[in-house]
Structures are given as C-alpha cells and as structure tokens.
Design an enzyme around this catalytic site. Structure first.
Site, PDB file in Angstrom:
ATOM      1  N   GLU A  94      90.887 -45.439 -24.439  1.00  0.00           N
ATOM      2  CA  GLU A  94      90.040 -46.294 -23.609  1.00  0.00           C
ATOM      3  C   GLU A  94      90.603 -47.699 -23.444  1.00  0.00           C
ATOM      4  O   GLU A  94      90.329 -48.379 -22.449  1.00  0.00           O
ATOM      5  CB  GLU A  94      88.620 -46.354 -24.167  1.00  0.00           C
ATOM      6  CG  GLU A  94      87.829 -45.062 -24.015  1.00  0.00           C
ATOM      7  CD  GLU A  94      88.056 -44.100 -25.164  1.00  0.00           C
ATOM      8  OE1 GLU A  94      88.975 -44.337 -25.987  1.00  0.00           O
ATOM      9  OE2 GLU A  94      87.327 -43.086 -25.242  1.00  0.00           O
ATOM     10  N   PHE A 114      74.460 -40.312 -33.599  1.00  0.00           N
ATOM     11  CA  PHE A 114      75.884 -39.984 -33.491  1.00  0.00           C
ATOM     12  C   PHE A 114      76.515 -40.752 -32.317  1.00  0.00           C
ATOM     13  O   PHE A 114      75.977 -40.755 -31.216  1.00  0.00           O
ATOM     14  CB  PHE A 114      76.047 -38.475 -33.284  1.00  0.00           C
ATOM     15  CG  PHE A 114      77.493 -38.077 -33.087  1.00  0.00           C
ATOM     16  CD1 PHE A 114      78.430 -38.244 -34.098  1.00  0.00           C
ATOM     17  CD2 PHE A 114      77.919 -37.556 -31.874  1.00  0.00           C
ATOM     18  CE1 PHE A 114      79.756 -37.890 -33.915  1.00  0.00           C
ATOM     19  CE2 PHE A 114      79.249 -37.193 -31.683  1.00  0.00           C
ATOM     20  CZ  PHE A 114      80.169 -37.375 -32.705  1.00  0.00           C
ATOM     21  N   GLN A 115      77.616 -41.401 -32.581  1.00  0.00           N
ATOM     22  CA  GLN A 115      78.354 -42.197 -31.585  1.00  0.00           C
ATOM     23  C   GLN A 115      77.503 -43.307 -30.976  1.00  0.00           C
ATOM     24  O   GLN A 115      77.690 -43.689 -29.826  1.00  0.00           O
ATOM     25  CB  GLN A 115      78.957 -41.310 -30.489  1.00  0.00           C
ATOM     26  CG  GLN A 115      80.077 -40.421 -31.033  1.00  0.00           C
ATOM     27  CD  GLN A 115      80.952 -39.804 -29.964  1.00  0.00           C
ATOM     28  OE1 GLN A 115      80.520 -39.577 -28.845  1.00  0.00           O
ATOM     29  NE2 GLN A 115      82.213 -39.559 -30.309  1.00  0.00           N
ATOM     30  N   LYS A 171      71.953 -42.209 -22.060  1.00  0.00           N
ATOM     31  CA  LYS A 171      72.095 -40.857 -21.528  1.00  0.00           C
ATOM     32  C   LYS A 171      70.868 -40.458 -20.708  1.00  0.00           C
ATOM     33  O   LYS A 171      70.989 -39.850 -19.640  1.00  0.00           O
ATOM     34  CB  LYS A 171      72.313 -39.873 -22.685  1.00  0.00           C
ATOM     35  CG  LYS A 171      72.877 -38.543 -22.229  1.00  0.00           C
ATOM     36  CD  LYS A 171      73.341 -37.711 -23.410  1.00  0.00           C
ATOM     37  CE  LYS A 171      73.965 -36.407 -22.924  1.00  0.00           C
ATOM     38  NZ  LYS A 171      74.413 -35.559 -24.051  1.00  0.00           N
ATOM     39  N   MET A 177     109.533 -61.668 -30.928  1.00  0.00           N
ATOM     40  CA  MET A 177     108.987 -63.017 -31.033  1.00  0.00           C
ATOM     41  C   MET A 177     108.607 -63.334 -32.483  1.00  0.00           C
ATOM     42  O   MET A 177     108.764 -64.457 -32.944  1.00  0.00           O
ATOM     43  CB  MET A 177     107.787 -63.186 -30.099  1.00  0.00           C
ATOM     44  CG  MET A 177     107.333 -64.621 -29.923  1.00  0.00           C
ATOM     45  SD  MET A 177     108.641 -65.717 -29.280  1.00  0.00           S
ATOM     46  CE  MET A 177     108.292 -65.658 -27.509  1.00  0.00           C
TER      47      MET A 177
END
Lengths: 583, 193
Positions: A60, A122-123, A172, A485
C-alpha cells in the site's frame, strides 16, 4: 414528495460502494491505485461497473506514492485505496510524504463495520487518529448517504488553498448499505479561503518599492511556482528587472533550466554561485517556498543584508523560519499579476546578473563530457548523459540521497512537473512507485525512474506492478554498493566509520528479468550511453544497473549548522574538479 | 507569554482532538481550554490559553485556521475583554473552623454551595489571580483543601469589539498583542484589594 419533484429528481438508489465509484467518476477520476482486503471488498465488488482503471500495487505504500506521483506529474488529485488495519497503516509513509510536499491526494480506506468500531475487531485501526497530523483533513464515514458528500468535500479540500492529502475512512456497512445518490446534491460547501490571506495595496506598493530599490535582488522560486502555474509571471518579474532566479529542489522545472537568469538549485547541495548570490543579495523575493532548513543553512547567518519579500499561499509559513519585511499572502500567480504593473522594465543591462555569472567561474561550463575518460563511471556522467539523451524533456522520478542531488544538479529540467521527488519528508523508496504514478498520469511522456541501490530495494516489489500493468517506464539504478548519503555523512562527520552503510544488492538485471523486464548492467560511460539508447528505443519497461564510483560524494555541501556560504567543496585532485573559487 | 484564542468551531466529534493535536504538533503547551456551546446552533466556542513565545501568536492562529472544522479564530491577546474562570474548592472544615472560611468567602465574593459535617464547598468566579488568591489564603490559614476543580479561562471582548466586527473592519489582529499586560488587571474591577 409530489409528482413534479419526483420527475426532476436525478437520484438513484445505490449501495455505498457504488456511490463511492460513481462519485469518483463524476469528479473525473479515471485511475486509482490500490490493494483489496476484507473491509474494502464491497467497494472492489462494485468497481467493474465503473469506467475506472485500478492499478493493483504490491504494497500500500506503493499505492500512496503512485497517487502522489500521479498528482505531481498531472496536477490532478491522485487516489489511493486500501483496506482497514495494516492496509491503512501501510499508506502512512506515503501520506506524510504528500503532506510535506503539499500534494493533492485522496486516500480511501476500508474500515470495520460501524457497530464494531472501537471493539479491537480484526484489522481495525484508528487510521483517522493516526493520520490526523499528516493529512489536511480526514473523515470517518459510517452511513451510505454520507459517502458522496465526504468524497466530494475531501477532493475539494485536497486541491484548495495549499494542497495536501485527505483521507476518507469508510466502514464496511457504509459500503454495503444503500442510499439515494445525487451527485449534484452532494456538492461541498464553496471553498472558504484562509481568512488571513492578505494582499493590501500597501504591501504591494512596499514590495514594488523594495524591488525597484534593490541592487542585488534574487528570486527564490519554490514548489509554489509549479503548483500555482506561475512560471510566466515569475519569468516576467525576472526579465523585467534582470533578477537572477535560484530554485529549491521542488521548484526545479518551474523555471526553464537553460534560461539565462536561472541560476540553479540553492541550499545544502546547491551550486556554490547560487548560495553565494543569496548570501550577497540585498533583496530576496521568495515565491512559493517555505525557507526549509535545507535551503537556508543556519538562520542567524542567512542572507544577512537582504530585505525579504515572501509571496506564499499559507499564512502559517510567514515568519516561521525567516523573518520577512513584506508578506503577500495568496496565490503566487495572482499576487504577481497584481505586483507586476507596478514595476517598469529596466533599460540596459544590469550589473548584478553579470556579477553572479562571474561567480560561476569555470563551474558553469564544467562540461563533464569533455573531461578525459579515466575509465571511472561517475553518477554525474549518468545524469548528464540521461539529460542529453532525453533533451531535458523526460519526467524523472528520483529517490532520496546522493543520486537525488546529482540528478538535481546535472539533469536540467525544462518543464514544470518533470521532476518527481520527495523533498520535505525525504522518503526512500519513493522513486519507483511515484514514477509508475507519473506514467499512468502522462502515458504520452517519457518517464525515467532514478534510484539508488538502497532506496530501490525498499519498494522493488513494484516491479511486479510494472509487469502486470505493462507500465512503460525506464529505470536507472545508480549503484555504488553503499547507502551513499549515509556513507558521505559518515566520511565527513563520523571519521569514516562506515557503520551499516555498505549494502548488498541482488543482481538487479536478473531481478528485472524475473519479472519479464529486460535490463543491462553498465560499468563504463560508453556502455551507459548505449544502454540508455536501447532503453529509449525499446517499447516497454527497461532497467539499467549503473555500477558507479563507490565512494564519490555530493559537492558542494553545507554541513548542518553552517552558514549558506560555508560549503565543503570538491577536493581538487578529483577528475570532476570544481574550479570556481569561493568568494 | 500566554496567548488567548477564542475559536468558533463546528460541533462535531473529533474537533477537540484536532485542535489539541495542533498545539501538540507545534510543541506548545495548552494552559487551559474550555469548550461549550455558542450562540449559534452547531457551533461550539473554545477559549484556548497557551504558553508560547511572544511571536508565536500569528502562526498558531494561522495554523488553527488551516483546520477544516474551525470557523473563526480571534487572537484576543491583551485586548479589552472580560476574563473569567469558575472554580469549585472543597475544604476540610468542622463546625468550629467554618466561620473564618465564611469570612474569607465573603471577602473574595465567593459562595458556599455545599456544607457537610467535615467539609464545605466554595464556588468562586473571577480572573485566575483572584482564584489563586483564595487558594493561597486557604493554604496559609492551614485549611486543608480537599479538591479543586477549575474551568480555565473564558474570554469575551468588551462592547462592540467582537472579533466579527474587527474582521469586518479588517483591523489588524496583531495590534491587540502589543497592549501592555497590566490592562487585564485594570479591567478587573471586582478583584479584592
């Protein structure tokens, strides 16, 4: 509702998921970058009914950077979509990157059902809480009827004033529920300009007076020049009064690099003559920039003799780092339109640009292609040859670190929106996904991704996205076997203690081949030129692994805590010698 | 120095978090923050007192305005306003020791709002210094303070100088910041001598 009302009504009964896509479609969004998962599945289920292309990413963070690159390349809002929980948290680095660089972006996340909110389902994660300080605004939507107004307002917030990322978290059940959909009725309240925008005629007159009186003025051109489409106005100001232009990293491309008054990049790795011009200036005209610490050096010694005019859209930036004499708070192009009529063109040649040019010395024409080929391949060669091959017209997405600075120094960007780079947050792993986003936004443009061997590995998984979506971009890896760097800072400031900076990489060409993407490894300059030619002639993606000098450093460099003119210069025995003397 | 802002905000969930989070992000301490309904439906009014450098007022105000739920911000600074705070103070007191607390309350124009066998509760309104004065006197007279609940500062500009009028007049909002600090004290007529 009576009959006449009913006949006028354009509402239709849709699910929240359908409303989401219909709203995006109505807003002109045709591409989104995302990754499905449980809480966003209702939205994905409805996607096929709408003319919107979904680019499946591999992580993501990639979706957020792609939406970001899409926005930087096109000026339109980029859209990233992810599921709840880890999907949402993986967006965070990308959102913060966009926030720091004022990029209009819309992130849509799924969320557990409204009844489960706060139950550690959940999640489930409080993504609006997490992203509160790194978004312009964010929304939780728990009902289908709120989807369209939230999305439309979010898009307005993202683009208005100083742009930035906005997140809409949709439960949802809001996606599954039904509501009547009326695109027009969901229009957001009109944009309310920041009440502290100021352009009093007094300030305009004072600015004009300061500009007329200045003997050694410098224009500081920032990202705002690009965001506000103010190239024409800034050039008019510069040309009318013969004012040299110094550019920030994110401002590169805002001004044509080969314009005679364009000096180049300022700041920590800016060219010496640019920083000297700023330090000797008696008037800085800051156009759409925010005096970041990377461009000012130590504030107490910054441009000590200069008056400062700050033209900036965000009132919170005024006097934040540098105290200014006059502030014109508003859209840059509009402000300059008001200011320009007060400034008559000067006749004849001004001495100041000549003086600045003299500071360049031989640096200005250090045609590195003319230096004797010692058999060493320097990153500077790679950048220069890429610039030469593409005529400065390609969109270049860079990562963060040494190669980013070399690109900024040696690739001369002619066009706005042609450099895609993470300036404020300095996000490694940005180049590949943002380059993909840029290509999706501008399919007709040539796009090059330039990354170091370290940063490339942070988001290398998106090679699969390129393969699956057939994204026609070219990738140049500037491979020196170090986190370059970091190694440079260790060399200069930590007694060459190269702790954890040497980095082992896979064979990048084999890695590309595993994805069906051809590539070439390059060890010499001639091989490099040939590989670039091959990549450009070939249709489809191509990867070039440039094995460059291992312990080269970016010069000049202002050490942290030093004044802008106290630069570390390239040592004299190097083939890429800088010949200009410190003034 | 202390900066006082009056903000009209949308009465929605999470708005307080956004405001508080902004101060945290700017690394500015909130001294007090009061929220309640305003004269307009759907609009809450906050009085925010924060401790920041004298030059920070402009940036805090500009940053507050960047929050989408903020409708109006007034940096009242040290302009002519009425400043009030409400405190409830519970003091341990037996029938023997009550009377001198009554006297103290009288002097401070406070009220006794609850009386129990071993304690009493004082309600006091005024500027911070007045409330702190009462607390100090209670402490010095060896009364045991059991609980203190303070609302924090509430501010309203005097007369017609509402932020809306100033805004309409496009008066520079920074002017107020330059007034000397003593003015607040002078405004407070009901401060005990």
């Amino acid at each position: 509702m009576d009959k006449t009302d009913e006949s006028k009504s354009t509402t239709a009964r849709l699910t929240g998921a359908e409303i989401l896509w219909a709203t995006l479609e109505g807003e002109g969004i045709r591409e989104v970058f995302g990754y499905p998962g449980g809480a966003i599945l209702p939205a994905y289920d409805a996607l096929r009914k709408f003319p919107i292309r979904h680019i499946l990413v591999r992580h993501e963070q990639g979706a957020a950077h792609m939406a970001d690159g899409y926005a930087r390349a096109s000026g339109k809002v980029g859209v990233a979509i992810a599921t709840s929980g880890p999907g949402a948290t993986n967006l965070v680095t990308g959102i913060a990157t966009a926030m720091m660089d004022s990029i209009p972006m819309l992130c849509i996340t799924g969320q557990v059902s409204s009844k489960a909110l706060g139950s550690d389902a959940f999640q489930e994660v409080d993504i609006t809480g997490i992203t509160l300080p790194i978004t312009k605004h964010n929304y939780v939507v728990t009902r289908a009827e709120d989807v369209a107004p939230a999305i439309r307002e979010a898009l307005r917030v993202a683009v208005s004033g100083r742009p930035g990322p906005v997140l809409v978290d949709i439960t949802k059940d809001a996606q599954q529920g039904a509501a009547s959909f009326d695109f027009a009725a969901a229009a957001p309240a009109p944009y309310r300009p920041h009440p502290m925008l100021r352009s009093e005629s007094e300030s305009i007159l004072k600015s004009a007076e300061l500009i007329r009186a200045a003997k050694r003025p410098v224009i500081l051109a920032g990202h705002g020049v690009i965001q506000s489409n103010a190239r024409e106005q800034v050039l008019a100001l510069a040309e009318r009064l013969q004012i040299p232009i110094a550019t920030t990293l994110l401002g590169l491309g805002g001004m044509p690099a080969t314009h005679p008054l364009q000096l180049g990049m300022m700041g920590m790795h800016g060219e010496a003559w640019v920083n000297h011009a700023i330090q000797q200036s008696d008037l800085l005209i800051a156009c759409g920039m925010r005096f970041d610490d990377r461009v000012t050096g130590t504030l107490t010694t910054y441009a000590p003799n200069a008056k400062k005019i700050h033209i900036e859209i965000d009132p919170a930036e005024i006097n934040k780092n540098v105290k200014v004499d006059v502030a014109l708070i508003g859209d840059l192009a509009e402000m300059l339109e008001v200011l320009l009529p007060h400034l008559a063109p000067i006749s004849g040649e001004s001495a100041w640009p000549r003086e600045v040019n003299a500071m360049k010395g031989e640096c200005a024409v250090r045609d590195i292609q003319n230096l004797p080929d010692t058999g060493h391949l320097y990153a500077a060669h790679v950048m220069h040859d890429l610039w030469h091959a593409t005529g400065g017209k390609a969109i270049v997405a860079t990562d963060v670190g040494q190669h980013q600075m070399w690109e900024a120094q040696y690739y001369k960007h002619e066009e706005p929106r042609s450099l895609i780079t993470s300036g404020g947050l300095g996000t490694m792993g940005f180049a590949l996904p943002s380059g993909i986003g840029a290509k999706v936004a501008c399919p007709e443009k040539e796009v090059w991704v330039i990354a170091g061997d370290g940063g490339f590995q942070m988001t290398a998984c998106e090679l699969s996205t390129i393969a699956q979506e057939n994204i026609d971009i070219n990738i140049a890896i500037v491979n020196n076997g170090y986190l370059g760097m970091v190694r440079q800072w260790q060399e200069f400031f930590y007694d060459k203690n190269y702790e954890s900076s040497p980095i082992l990489s896979p064979d990048f060409v084999k890695l590309a081949e595993a994805h069906g993407i051809p590539g070439a490894t390059v060890r010499t300059r001639a091989e490099g030129v040939a590989a670039v030619k091959a990549a450009r002639e070939r249709k489809g993606p191509f990867l070039i692994n440039f094995l460059v000098e291992k312990e080269d450093s970016v010069y000049p460099m202002i050490p942290a805590g030093s004044a802008l003119h106290e630069m570390i210069r390239r040592p004299g025995n190097n083939p890429l010698i800088e010949t200009a003397q410190d003034v | 120095m202390l900066h006082t802002f009056v903000a009209l905000v949308e009465d929605k969930p999470g708005v307080l978090t956004r405001v508080a989070s902004l101060f945290r992000r700017l690394n500015v301490n909130i001294v007090s923050l009061t929220v309640g309904r305003s004269e307009k439906p759907g609009v809450s009014r906050m009085t925010i007192v924060s401790d920041a450098s004298p030059t920070a007022g402009h940036r805090i105000m500009a940053s507050l305005y960047k929050l989408e739920n903020i409708l109006q911000v007034d940096n009242v600074g040290l302009a002519s306003c009425v400043v009030r705070e409400l405190a409830l103070i519970k003091v341990a007191a037996t029938p023997k020791t009550r009377s001198h607390i009554f006297e103290l309350a009288e002097v401070f124009r406070a009220r006794i709002v609850d009386l129990a066998p071993e304690s009493l509760m004082i309600e006091i309104t005024g500027v911070e210094s007045k409330i702190e004065g009462l607390i100090q006197v209670l402490n010095e007279s060896e009364d045991r303070i059991l609980e203190v609940s303070r609302t924090g500062r509430m501010v309203m500009r005097r007369g017609q100088h509402t932020s809306r009028v100033l805004d309409a007049m496009r008066a520079p909002t920074t002017e107020a910041e330059e007034l000397p600090e003593e003015e607040i004290a002078e405004e407070e007529a009901d401060l005990p001598q």
